[in-house]
Design a protein around this motif. Sequence first.
Motif, PDB file in Angstrom:
ATOM      1  N   ARG A  67       0.842  -1.193   0.000  1.00 33.19           N
ATOM      2  CA  ARG A  67       0.000   0.000   0.000  1.00 33.19           C
ATOM      3  C   ARG A  67       0.880   1.247   0.000  1.00 33.19           C
ATOM      4  O   ARG A  67       1.855   1.324   0.745  1.00 33.19           O
ATOM      5  N   ILE A  68       0.514   2.195  -0.813  1.00 32.06           N
ATOM      6  CA  ILE A  68       1.110   3.530  -0.760  1.00 32.06           C
ATOM      7  C   ILE A  68       0.104   4.414  -0.046  1.00 32.06           C
ATOM      8  O   ILE A  68      -1.021   4.593  -0.513  1.00 32.06           O
ATOM      9  N   VAL A  69       0.500   4.934   1.107  1.00 34.95           N
ATOM     10  CA  VAL A  69      -0.417   5.701   1.950  1.00 34.95           C
ATOM     11  C   VAL A  69       0.026   7.161   1.987  1.00 34.95           C
ATOM     12  O   VAL A  69       1.153   7.460   2.381  1.00 34.95           O
ATOM     13  N   LEU A  70      -0.866   8.053   1.572  1.00 33.90           N
ATOM     14  CA  LEU A  70      -0.593   9.488   1.623  1.00 33.90           C
ATOM     15  C   LEU A  70      -1.416  10.091   2.760  1.00 33.90           C
ATOM     16  O   LEU A  70      -2.642  10.010   2.758  1.00 33.90           O
ATOM     17  N   VAL A  71      -0.722  10.683   3.727  1.00 31.74           N
ATOM     18  CA  VAL A  71      -1.412  11.251   4.885  1.00 31.74           C
ATOM     19  C   VAL A  71      -1.704  12.728   4.651  1.00 31.74           C
ATOM     20  O   VAL A  71      -0.800  13.542   4.446  1.00 31.74           O
ATOM     21  N   ALA A  72      -2.985  13.062   4.666  1.00 33.41           N
ATOM     22  CA  ALA A  72      -3.460  14.448   4.554  1.00 33.41           C
ATOM     23  C   ALA A  72      -2.812  15.221   3.411  1.00 33.41           C
ATOM     24  O   ALA A  72      -2.314  16.336   3.626  1.00 33.41           O
ATOM     25  N   PRO A  73      -2.808  14.685   2.183  1.00 33.69           N
ATOM     26  CA  PRO A  73      -2.254  15.460   1.063  1.00 33.69           C
ATOM     27  C   PRO A  73      -3.112  16.698   0.817  1.00 33.69           C
ATOM     28  O   PRO A  73      -4.334  16.625   0.792  1.00 33.69           O
ATOM     29  N   SER A  74      -2.450  17.834   0.626  1.00 34.70           N
ATOM     30  CA  SER A  74      -3.190  19.089   0.479  1.00 34.70           C
ATOM     31  C   SER A  74      -3.425  19.463  -0.978  1.00 34.70           C
ATOM     32  O   SER A  74      -4.336  20.247  -1.265  1.00 34.70           O
ATOM     33  N   HIS A  75      -2.632  18.936  -1.887  1.00 34.69           N
ATOM     34  CA  HIS A  75      -2.745  19.295  -3.299  1.00 34.69           C
ATOM     35  C   HIS A  75      -3.243  18.111  -4.124  1.00 34.69           C
ATOM     36  O   HIS A  75      -2.556  17.077  -4.202  1.00 34.69           O
ATOM     37  N   LEU A 125      -5.064   7.223  10.011  1.00 30.57           N
ATOM     38  CA  LEU A 125      -3.982   6.328   9.616  1.00 30.57           C
ATOM     39  C   LEU A 125      -4.245   4.899  10.058  1.00 30.57           C
ATOM     40  O   LEU A 125      -3.902   3.950   9.339  1.00 30.57           O
ATOM     41  N   ASP A 126      -4.858   4.720  11.218  1.00 29.92           N
ATOM     42  CA  ASP A 126      -5.156   3.365  11.684  1.00 29.92           C
ATOM     43  C   ASP A 126      -6.024   2.622  10.680  1.00 29.92           C
ATOM     44  O   ASP A 126      -5.828   1.427  10.434  1.00 29.92           O
ATOM     45  N   GLU A 127      -6.995   3.319  10.101  1.00 28.13           N
ATOM     46  CA  GLU A 127      -7.867   2.691   9.103  1.00 28.13           C
ATOM     47  C   GLU A 127      -7.072   2.289   7.864  1.00 28.13           C
ATOM     48  O   GLU A 127      -7.268   1.208   7.310  1.00 28.13           O
ATOM     49  N   ALA A 128      -6.145   3.138   7.447  1.00 24.03           N
ATOM     50  CA  ALA A 128      -5.336   2.850   6.262  1.00 24.03           C
ATOM     51  C   ALA A 128      -4.388   1.681   6.491  1.00 24.03           C
ATOM     52  O   ALA A 128      -4.005   0.994   5.530  1.00 24.03           O
ATOM     53  N   ASN A 164       5.133  12.864  15.058  1.00 30.67           N
ATOM     54  CA  ASN A 164       5.798  11.841  15.865  1.00 30.67           C
ATOM     55  C   ASN A 164       4.866  10.662  16.127  1.00 30.67           C
ATOM     56  O   ASN A 164       5.280   9.498  16.077  1.00 30.67           O
ATOM     57  N   SER A 165       3.604  10.956  16.411  1.00 33.36           N
ATOM     58  CA  SER A 165       2.635   9.900  16.681  1.00 33.36           C
ATOM     59  C   SER A 165       2.451   8.994  15.470  1.00 33.36           C
ATOM     60  O   SER A 165       2.332   7.764  15.615  1.00 33.36           O
ATOM     61  N   GLU A 166       2.426   9.568  14.288  1.00 37.37           N
ATOM     62  CA  GLU A 166       2.267   8.763  13.064  1.00 37.37           C
ATOM     63  C   GLU A 166       3.517   7.934  12.789  1.00 37.37           C
ATOM     64  O   GLU A 166       3.424   6.767  12.393  1.00 37.37           O
ATOM     65  N   LEU A 167       4.691   8.524  13.015  1.00 36.89           N
ATOM     66  CA  LEU A 167       5.926   7.788  12.800  1.00 36.89           C
ATOM     67  C   LEU A 167       6.044   6.628  13.779  1.00 36.89           C
ATOM     68  O   LEU A 167       6.623   5.579  13.442  1.00 36.89           O
ATOM     69  N   GLU A 168       5.489   6.773  14.964  1.00 35.96           N
ATOM     70  CA  GLU A 168       5.539   5.705  15.959  1.00 35.96           C
ATOM     71  C   GLU A 168       4.756   4.475  15.531  1.00 35.96           C
ATOM     72  O   GLU A 168       4.935   3.393  16.105  1.00 35.96           O
TER      73      GLU A 168
END
Length: 251
Positions: A8-16, A68-71, A123-127
């Motif tokens: 999976r390629i996961v993009l977190v909150a892409p703005s564009h 992110l947990d859902e992804a 930091n929370s996402e990287l964890e």
Amino acid sequence: MIDLEEIRIVLVAPSHPGNIGAAARAMKTMGLSRLYLVSPESYPHAEATARASGADDVLARALVCQDLDEALRGVTLVLGTSARARSLEWPTIPPRQAAERINAESGGEAAIVFGRERSGLTNSELERCHYRVHIPANPEYSSLNLAAAVQLLCYELALAAEAGPVDDPTPAISEEDPREAYAEQIEVERFYVHLEAALAEIEFLDRENPRQLMRRLKRLFNRTRLLRTEVNLLRGILTAAQRQAKLARGG
């Protein structure tokens, strides 16, 4: 052996939205098709379709997730890309080693997580990631477009897939027994929640002044790659500790 259909390629909150389309195009050129979008600012969007340049099928299959947990549900290996160093550094590998790490692991799905265009991953996402993937770049100008970063990682994944299988240096104990498989990331996250609660109950963790205790513990357990049975065992220990703490308090 690496299976591009299990990545999976996961993009977190892409703005564009254009970056979403360009990322889809980058994925398709390298044979990947599973795109996950966590809380995108503008999607669906005509600019995403235009920038996809024929990778409309990847966009059509893209899953939009609330968090992110859902992804990451169902994933056993998570790698997070980040150019920013942290005060408590995470195990860090370059893109080629990241692809080799995925190639070496047998069974289970993997995800590569990309952060926001401006601020990256928190930091929370990287964890939630087993490894931080760092793309070496000019230290005087290390800014890399989101889609370019996706293209680079997908290229390394395609090379690893073409190279064929390699030995897993940290295999699960038994691939035939699903109980001995790597724990899914959502199971590990539930363990962390349980761990923090138990440490607070036995007064080992001061929630008013936690410092970096939980981050250090997460780094430790992520490095060991917990199996499903190990997560269940640890949570059983925590439950027993909580029970004894309650009895000691006269509860």
